[in-house]
Design a protein around this motif. Structure first.
Motif, PDB file in Angstrom:
ATOM      1  N   THR A  77     -57.538 -17.667 -46.731  1.00  0.00           N
ATOM      2  CA  THR A  77     -56.769 -18.399 -47.741  1.00  0.00           C
ATOM      3  C   THR A  77     -57.702 -19.016 -48.773  1.00  0.00           C
ATOM      4  O   THR A  77     -58.644 -19.717 -48.411  1.00  0.00           O
ATOM      5  CB  THR A  77     -55.928 -19.502 -47.084  1.00  0.00           C
ATOM      6  N   PRO A  78     -57.466 -18.771 -50.042  1.00  0.00           N
ATOM      7  CA  PRO A  78     -58.363 -19.305 -51.078  1.00  0.00           C
ATOM      8  C   PRO A  78     -58.199 -20.810 -51.277  1.00  0.00           C
ATOM      9  O   PRO A  78     -57.085 -21.328 -51.246  1.00  0.00           O
ATOM     10  CB  PRO A  78     -57.960 -18.538 -52.341  1.00  0.00           C
ATOM     11  N   LEU A 130     -53.724 -25.644 -45.809  1.00  0.00           N
ATOM     12  CA  LEU A 130     -55.030 -25.674 -45.153  1.00  0.00           C
ATOM     13  C   LEU A 130     -55.360 -27.077 -44.671  1.00  0.00           C
ATOM     14  O   LEU A 130     -54.836 -28.072 -45.161  1.00  0.00           O
ATOM     15  CB  LEU A 130     -56.119 -25.211 -46.131  1.00  0.00           C
ATOM     16  N   ASP A 131     -56.279 -27.148 -43.718  1.00  0.00           N
ATOM     17  CA  ASP A 131     -56.792 -28.451 -43.303  1.00  0.00           C
ATOM     18  C   ASP A 131     -57.653 -29.014 -44.424  1.00  0.00           C
ATOM     19  O   ASP A 131     -58.395 -28.267 -45.071  1.00  0.00           O
ATOM     20  CB  ASP A 131     -57.632 -28.326 -42.034  1.00  0.00           C
ATOM     21  N   GLU A 137     -60.274 -32.894 -49.876  1.00  0.00           N
ATOM     22  CA  GLU A 137     -59.820 -31.810 -50.755  1.00  0.00           C
ATOM     23  C   GLU A 137     -59.299 -30.618 -49.961  1.00  0.00           C
ATOM     24  O   GLU A 137     -59.819 -30.282 -48.897  1.00  0.00           O
ATOM     25  CB  GLU A 137     -60.972 -31.321 -51.635  1.00  0.00           C
ATOM     26  N   ARG A 138     -58.296 -30.000 -50.522  1.00  0.00           N
ATOM     27  CA  ARG A 138     -57.837 -28.716 -50.000  1.00  0.00           C
ATOM     28  C   ARG A 138     -58.089 -27.576 -50.988  1.00  0.00           C
ATOM     29  O   ARG A 138     -58.131 -26.417 -50.583  1.00  0.00           O
ATOM     30  CB  ARG A 138     -56.347 -28.777 -49.664  1.00  0.00           C
ATOM     31  N   PHE A 180     -51.649 -33.221 -52.014  1.00  0.00           N
ATOM     32  CA  PHE A 180     -52.223 -32.192 -51.147  1.00  0.00           C
ATOM     33  C   PHE A 180     -53.750 -32.185 -51.176  1.00  0.00           C
ATOM     34  O   PHE A 180     -54.377 -31.407 -50.450  1.00  0.00           O
ATOM     35  CB  PHE A 180     -51.730 -30.806 -51.563  1.00  0.00           C
ATOM     36  N   GLY A 181     -54.338 -33.006 -52.030  1.00  0.00           N
ATOM     37  CA  GLY A 181     -55.790 -32.962 -52.188  1.00  0.00           C
ATOM     38  C   GLY A 181     -56.244 -31.754 -52.991  1.00  0.00           C
ATOM     39  O   GLY A 181     -57.346 -31.241 -52.779  1.00  0.00           O
ATOM     40  N   ILE A 182     -55.405 -31.299 -53.922  1.00  0.00           N
ATOM     41  CA  ILE A 182     -55.755 -30.163 -54.784  1.00  0.00           C
ATOM     42  C   ILE A 182     -55.982 -30.684 -56.193  1.00  0.00           C
ATOM     43  O   ILE A 182     -55.095 -31.298 -56.790  1.00  0.00           O
ATOM     44  CB  ILE A 182     -54.639 -29.101 -54.783  1.00  0.00           C
TER      45      ILE A 182
END
Length: 253
Positions: A77-78, A130-131, A137-138, A180-182
């Motif tokens: 997963t990117p 993702l974790d 950050e994700r 989401f930390g994105i």
């Protein structure tokens, strides 16, 4: 975010800014997937850096969904997306032959703006599951705007509005995806030595370079890539469009 070991997608990865960014990410240990409508060009760069090349029309939901699924299946997963795919057709709103071709305008918006949003929605959805990393950050998403978003010239109605859309998308996307930390950023390049510009006559290139206050030369794709890497690595950069232009402000024409 440290790029090492993470999956990165670069659209428009077969040439210009995208190819330079793909090379820079691979040099930093990222697993890079290159999306490009020109598969041969993407494969050439992918072979050089040990990446994965996929044909993808970024403005197509079906194309992008299938390409992202292949990346997840073959690489993982990117967490990183750099949107460099784009087109730069020109035309006056009222020209010698009548009004601006509406299909041409639509095409520029579809590739540059809708294509960037299409990839953003897919990668943010995947990364949100993702974790989180130690930084919380994700993922990191970078799109390519342009100084034309702010200083659009005569004949750039389609291009400038598509790039202004990217600039306008950046902050609301960053605010929404913060939970989401994105992180979401954009780079607004000035006049860069991409294949399209380098195909122009040398006197035209020299004239364009002379219009840049400092340094008075065309920007280098590696300089775009260096900024993209810094954005990825600096967790406080979020929700902003950074001009990368040598202080140029475009004249009306």
């Amino acid at each position: 975010m440290d790029t090492y070991g993470h999956v990165a997608i670069v659209t428009g990865g077969g040439s210009g800014l995208g190819a330079a960014t793909a090379r820079a990410l691979a040099a930093k240990g990222a697993k890079v997937a290159l999306f490009d409508i020109n598969l041969d060009a993407a494969q050439s760069v992918a072979h050089e850096i040990g990446g994965l090349a996929l044909s993808c029309n970024v403005s197509s939901a079906d194309d992008a969904e299938k390409a992202v699924a292949r990346v997840i299946d073959e690489l993982d997963t990117p967490r990183i997306l750099v949107n460099c795919a784009g087109i730069a057709n020109a035309g006056r709103i009222v020209g010698r032959d009548g009004p601006h071709d509406l299909e041409l305008y639509r095409r520029v918006i579809e590739v540059n703006l809708i294509g960037s949003f299409n990839m953003l929605r897919l990668i943010s959805n995947a990364a949100s599951k993702l974790d989180p990393l130690e930084t919380g950050e994700r993922g990191v998403i970078i799109s390519t705007a342009s100084v034309a978003a702010f200083d659009g010239q005569i004949g750039q109605a389609a291009y400038a509005s598509s790039k202004a859309g990217i600039a306008g998308l950046t902050l609301p996307a960053a605010r929404e995806l913060a939970r989401f930390g994105i992180r979401v950023m954009a780079i607004a390049p000035g006049i860069f030595g991409t294949p399209m510009l380098l195909a122009m006559p040398q006197e035209v290139q020299n004239s364009l370079a002379a219009s840049i206050p400092f340094p008075s030369r065309l920007g280098k794709p590696d300089e775009y890539a260096a900024l993209a890497l810094h954005i990825i690595e600096n967790p406080m950069l979020n929700g902003e469009t950074i001009r990368l232009d040598g202080a140029i402000r475009m004249a009306p024409k």
